[in-house]
Design a protein around this motif. Structure first.
Motif, PDB file in Angstrom:
ATOM      1  N   ASP A 162      40.113  37.103  46.863  1.00 37.31           N
ATOM      2  CA  ASP A 162      40.956  37.133  48.062  1.00 37.31           C
ATOM      3  C   ASP A 162      40.017  37.185  49.262  1.00 37.31           C
ATOM      4  OD1 ASP A 162      42.586  38.062  50.297  1.00 37.31           O
ATOM      5  OD2 ASP A 162      44.117  38.558  48.822  1.00 37.31           O
ATOM      6  N   PRO A 163      40.150  36.244  50.216  1.00 35.53           N
ATOM      7  CA  PRO A 163      39.213  36.204  51.341  1.00 35.53           C
ATOM      8  C   PRO A 163      39.362  37.347  52.330  1.00 35.53           C
ATOM      9  CG  PRO A 163      40.966  34.609  51.674  1.00 35.53           C
ATOM     10  CD  PRO A 163      41.144  35.156  50.282  1.00 35.53           C
ATOM     11  N   MET A 164      40.450  38.152  52.205  1.00 34.69           N
ATOM     12  CA  MET A 164      40.685  39.190  53.208  1.00 34.69           C
ATOM     13  C   MET A 164      40.933  40.580  52.638  1.00 34.69           C
ATOM     14  SD  MET A 164      42.953  37.282  56.125  1.00 34.69           S
ATOM     15  CE  MET A 164      42.307  38.367  57.397  1.00 34.69           C
ATOM     16  N   LEU A 165      41.451  40.673  51.414  1.00 40.96           N
ATOM     17  CA  LEU A 165      41.933  41.961  50.907  1.00 40.96           C
ATOM     18  C   LEU A 165      41.151  42.399  49.683  1.00 40.96           C
ATOM     19  CD1 LEU A 165      45.767  41.225  51.249  1.00 40.96           C
ATOM     20  CD2 LEU A 165      44.214  42.230  52.944  1.00 40.96           C
ATOM     21  N   GLY A 221      38.504  41.090  42.130  1.00 32.92           N
ATOM     22  CA  GLY A 221      37.914  41.644  40.925  1.00 32.92           C
ATOM     23  C   GLY A 221      38.473  41.062  39.638  1.00 32.92           C
ATOM     24  N   LYS A 222      38.239  41.816  38.548  1.00 31.84           N
ATOM     25  CA  LYS A 222      38.709  41.407  37.226  1.00 31.84           C
ATOM     26  C   LYS A 222      39.972  42.188  36.877  1.00 31.84           C
ATOM     27  CE  LYS A 222      35.631  41.430  33.923  1.00 31.84           C
ATOM     28  NZ  LYS A 222      34.791  41.977  32.816  1.00 31.84           N
ATOM     29  N   PHE A 223      40.965  41.463  36.363  1.00 34.35           N
ATOM     30  CA  PHE A 223      42.253  42.073  36.011  1.00 34.35           C
ATOM     31  C   PHE A 223      42.685  41.589  34.634  1.00 34.35           C
ATOM     32  CE2 PHE A 223      42.114  41.675  40.623  1.00 34.35           C
ATOM     33  CZ  PHE A 223      42.500  42.930  41.052  1.00 34.35           C
ATOM     34  N   THR A 224      43.433  42.442  33.949  1.00 30.49           N
ATOM     35  CA  THR A 224      44.059  42.048  32.684  1.00 30.49           C
ATOM     36  C   THR A 224      45.568  42.170  32.825  1.00 30.49           C
ATOM     37  OG1 THR A 224      42.171  42.718  31.334  1.00 30.49           O
ATOM     38  CG2 THR A 224      44.305  42.544  30.229  1.00 30.49           C
ATOM     39  N   LEU A 225      46.252  41.066  32.590  1.00 29.99           N
ATOM     40  CA  LEU A 225      47.709  41.005  32.651  1.00 29.99           C
ATOM     41  C   LEU A 225      48.272  41.104  31.247  1.00 29.99           C
ATOM     42  CD1 LEU A 225      50.478  40.337  34.022  1.00 29.99           C
ATOM     43  CD2 LEU A 225      49.895  37.915  33.663  1.00 29.99           C
ATOM     44  N   ILE A 238      50.273  36.413  48.261  1.00 34.80           N
ATOM     45  CA  ILE A 238      50.499  37.711  47.642  1.00 34.80           C
ATOM     46  C   ILE A 238      49.698  38.738  48.428  1.00 34.80           C
ATOM     47  CG2 ILE A 238      50.130  39.094  45.567  1.00 34.80           C
ATOM     48  CD1 ILE A 238      50.543  36.501  43.945  1.00 34.80           C
ATOM     49  N   VAL A 239      50.360  39.810  48.840  1.00 36.57           N
ATOM     50  CA  VAL A 239      49.720  40.867  49.617  1.00 36.57           C
ATOM     51  C   VAL A 239      49.130  41.933  48.691  1.00 36.57           C
ATOM     52  CG1 VAL A 239      50.114  42.683  51.335  1.00 36.57           C
ATOM     53  CG2 VAL A 239      51.219  40.445  51.596  1.00 36.57           C
ATOM     54  N   ASP A 240      49.891  42.300  47.683  1.00 37.19           N
ATOM     55  CA  ASP A 240      49.472  43.354  46.751  1.00 37.19           C
ATOM     56  C   ASP A 240      49.718  42.853  45.332  1.00 37.19           C
ATOM     57  OD1 ASP A 240      49.181  45.586  45.132  1.00 37.19           O
ATOM     58  OD2 ASP A 240      50.133  46.960  46.532  1.00 37.19           O
ATOM     59  N   ILE A 241      48.667  42.412  44.646  1.00 38.20           N
ATOM     60  CA  ILE A 241      48.821  41.795  43.333  1.00 38.20           C
ATOM     61  C   ILE A 241      49.419  42.763  42.316  1.00 38.20           C
ATOM     62  CG2 ILE A 241      46.424  42.317  42.725  1.00 38.20           C
ATOM     63  CD1 ILE A 241      48.552  39.271  41.612  1.00 38.20           C
ATOM     64  N   HIS A 242      49.081  44.047  42.404  1.00 38.48           N
ATOM     65  CA  HIS A 242      49.618  45.013  41.446  1.00 38.48           C
ATOM     66  C   HIS A 242      51.134  45.142  41.595  1.00 38.48           C
ATOM     67  CE1 HIS A 242      45.962  46.704  39.617  1.00 38.48           C
ATOM     68  NE2 HIS A 242      45.387  46.481  40.784  1.00 38.48           N
ATOM     69  N   ARG A 243      51.616  45.363  42.797  1.00 38.50           N
ATOM     70  CA  ARG A 243      53.052  45.521  43.022  1.00 38.50           C
ATOM     71  C   ARG A 243      53.803  44.220  42.749  1.00 38.50           C
ATOM     72  NH1 ARG A 243      56.465  49.072  44.970  1.00 38.50           N
ATOM     73  NH2 ARG A 243      54.755  50.513  45.423  1.00 38.50           N
ATOM     74  N   PHE A 244      53.198  43.105  43.141  1.00 37.71           N
ATOM     75  CA  PHE A 244      53.853  41.814  42.929  1.00 37.71           C
ATOM     76  C   PHE A 244      54.091  41.560  41.447  1.00 37.71           C
ATOM     77  CE2 PHE A 244      54.060  37.237  42.350  1.00 37.71           C
ATOM     78  CZ  PHE A 244      54.916  36.846  43.363  1.00 37.71           C
ATOM     79  N   VAL A 245      53.067  41.788  40.628  1.00 39.12           N
ATOM     80  CA  VAL A 245      53.178  41.544  39.189  1.00 39.12           C
ATOM     81  C   VAL A 245      54.144  42.528  38.535  1.00 39.12           C
ATOM     82  CG1 VAL A 245      51.901  41.735  37.014  1.00 39.12           C
ATOM     83  CG2 VAL A 245      50.972  40.390  38.911  1.00 39.12           C
ATOM     84  N   LYS A 246      54.130  43.774  38.989  1.00 42.83           N
ATOM     85  CA  LYS A 246      55.012  44.788  38.406  1.00 42.83           C
ATOM     86  C   LYS A 246      56.474  44.388  38.534  1.00 42.83           C
ATOM     87  CE  LYS A 246      56.024  49.752  38.538  1.00 42.83           C
ATOM     88  NZ  LYS A 246      55.688  51.039  39.199  1.00 42.83           N
ATOM     89  N   GLN A 295      52.418  43.950  33.283  1.00 48.47           N
ATOM     90  CA  GLN A 295      51.622  45.113  33.678  1.00 48.47           C
ATOM     91  C   GLN A 295      50.215  44.628  33.974  1.00 48.47           C
ATOM     92  OE1 GLN A 295      51.220  48.114  30.670  1.00 48.47           O
ATOM     93  NE2 GLN A 295      50.137  49.556  32.005  1.00 48.47           N
ATOM     94  N   LEU A 296      49.688  44.981  35.136  1.00 41.52           N
ATOM     95  CA  LEU A 296      48.372  44.545  35.540  1.00 41.52           C
ATOM     96  C   LEU A 296      47.416  45.729  35.557  1.00 41.52           C
ATOM     97  CD1 LEU A 296      47.048  41.847  36.504  1.00 41.52           C
ATOM     98  CD2 LEU A 296      47.275  42.733  38.825  1.00 41.52           C
ATOM     99  N   MET A 297      46.302  45.576  34.902  1.00 41.84           N
ATOM    100  CA  MET A 297      45.287  46.632  34.864  1.00 41.84           C
ATOM    101  C   MET A 297      43.962  46.057  35.360  1.00 41.84           C
ATOM    102  SD  MET A 297      46.237  48.147  31.105  1.00 41.84           S
ATOM    103  CE  MET A 297      46.198  46.476  30.452  1.00 41.84           C
ATOM    104  N   GLU A 298      43.182  46.903  36.004  1.00 44.15           N
ATOM    105  CA  GLU A 298      41.864  46.466  36.453  1.00 44.15           C
ATOM    106  C   GLU A 298      40.893  46.455  35.281  1.00 44.15           C
ATOM    107  OE1 GLU A 298      40.430  48.497  39.851  1.00 44.15           O
ATOM    108  OE2 GLU A 298      42.293  48.253  40.996  1.00 44.15           O
ATOM    109  N   GLY A 299      39.992  45.472  35.297  1.00 47.13           N
ATOM    110  CA  GLY A 299      38.996  45.371  34.237  1.00 47.13           C
ATOM    111  C   GLY A 299      39.496  44.564  33.054  1.00 47.13           C
ATOM    112  N   GLY A 300      38.743  44.631  31.956  1.00 46.48           N
ATOM    113  CA  GLY A 300      39.086  43.886  30.755  1.00 46.48           C
ATOM    114  C   GLY A 300      37.860  43.227  30.157  1.00 46.48           C
TER     115      GLY A 300
END
Length: 406
Positions: A324-327, A332-336, A297-305, A345-350
């Protein structure tokens, strides 16, 4: 010269069509393609350069240069794949290589970070690659998402003829019905590539001149399946078989069985989790399963959306940490949150994280290659039983199909 001085004089920049010969030479050196190999496939140096020219024009090709000399490179193809019925833009990573005298300078890691950032800008939220070293690409965030089953069937084990309503025709490899069948197939097969002209060129680039196509037409003269093959030294070689339904599969195997007097064996590859042995009357055949393609996965936000989670009776949510070892944007912390229709919908934090994943594990899980319960069992992530059960309910049970090579 010190390694620091060497690094200081290197420059990263886009590889242009004018660098085609150097691009080609680096590929040949890294992958050890010899003149004998080229003659075996009927290629000459000038033909390879000509064939690879579209890559340099259509792909995002980055390289490190020592003066005017190209010494490290990678290419990203603009492809599309079907993920559970959703069409994703995918960055196909290929042409990865560095001359050995420039190894261990971190050049490839920097190229990959730049290439992944470019993918994100192009909204390519997932990347595929063929791994020449699975451990190397795992360290960079890719994980296995598909298998290839190689098989060998004796002539005496060929299936008996089955009655079908249509007929099989042998056609030229560029016949439009082949692409029509594959397009319909790919739109209904999780993980499959939707082939552009460039993708078709890559799919057939290194095939022998005597590759033949057999197409099955149903009783309404509609193409419903095809077989790419060649015959050499009494062996029927199947490159790939694509079919829309069981009747087409049976018809294509009828066609193979019709070669009984000409061959001693059938050898080939299939790209599904359904082993061929079960479909044969004599199932005592040789089959070898090997990992094939990797993804990340390159962009977790776009992928999940865009991701089609399974519909739920009520809205549900999961808080997790991601490594992620590179990006950095995948860290971080995410709430799905997933609603009743399966839209995520993916949001940062939680709140307190209920699970922790690395990008490799999350990729192979969301692609359906390995189930959440299995991944937890083998220690790829830790979570409470309720969290694992929720993930099992959210992710469809289909394993990716991928038959391309680039």
């Amino acid at each position: 010269m010190s390694r620091q001085k060497l690094q200081d004089r290197l420059k990263m920049k886009k590889v242009e069509p004018s660098h085609g010969e150097q691009f080609n030479d680096l590929l040949r050196y890294v992958f050890q393609v010899t003149n004998h190999d080229l003659h075996t496939f009927g290629w000459e140096n000038r033909e390879i350069a000509k064939a690879k020219l579209p890559v340099l024009k259509q792909a995002d090709v980055l390289g490190w240069f020592d003066g005017d000399k190209l010494i490290s490179q990678l290419a990203v193809y603009p492809f599309q794949v079907n993920i559970f019925g959703e069409i994703y833009d995918m960055g196909g990573l290929t042409g990865v290589g560095t001359y050995p005298e420039y190894a261990n300078l971190g050049l490839m890691s920097q190229l990959m970070r730049t290439a992944l950032a470019n993918m994100r800008e192009r909204q390519q939220s997932i990347s595929y690659l063929y791994p020449y070293s699975i451990p190397f690409y795992r360290r960079k965030g890719w994980e296995i998402i598909s298998d290839k089953i190689s098989f060998e069937v004796k002539d005496t084990q060929l299936p008996k003829l089955k009655t079908v309503a249509g007929n099989v025709e042998r056609l030229s490899i560029d016949h439009p019905d082949i692409r029509d069948v594959y397009r319909r197939f790919a739109l209904n097969r999780h993980g499959a590539m939707l082939r552009s002209e460039l993708a078709w060129e890559e799919h057939l680039r290194w095939d022998l001149d005597d590759l033949t196509v057999a197409v099955y037409y149903d009783d309404n003269q509609q193409p419903q399946g095809y077989l790419l093959y060649w015959i050499a030294e009494e062996v029927f070689h199947m490159k790939v078989m694509v079919y829309m339904h069981g009747e087409a599969r049976a018809a294509l195997w009828n066609f193979i069985s019709a070669h009984f007097s000409m061959i001693t064996r059938v050898k080939g590859h299939i790209y599904t989790t359904e082993p061929l042995a079960f479909l044969l009357e004599d199932s005592d055949i040789k089959e070898t399963i090997s990992p094939y393609y990797m993804a990340r996965i390159v962009d977790i936000h776009r992928f999940v959306k865009q991701y089609p989670f399974l519909p739920q009776t009520t809205e549900c949510q999961l808080t997790f940490t991601l490594h992620d070892p590179m990006l950095e944007w995948n860290q971080g912390k995410f709430t799905l949150k997933v609603d009743e229709q399966g839209r995520g919908q993916l949001m940062e934090g939680g709140g307190n994280p209920e699970a922790a994943f690395d990008i490799q594990t999350l990729t192979t899980m969301l692609m359906g290659y390995k189930r959440p319960a299995y991944l937890a069992q083998v220690g790829r992530f830790q979570a409470q039983r309720a969290t694992i059960e929720l993930l099992e309910k959210l992710i469809e049970r289909k394993i990716p199909y991928f038959a391309d090579y680039f």
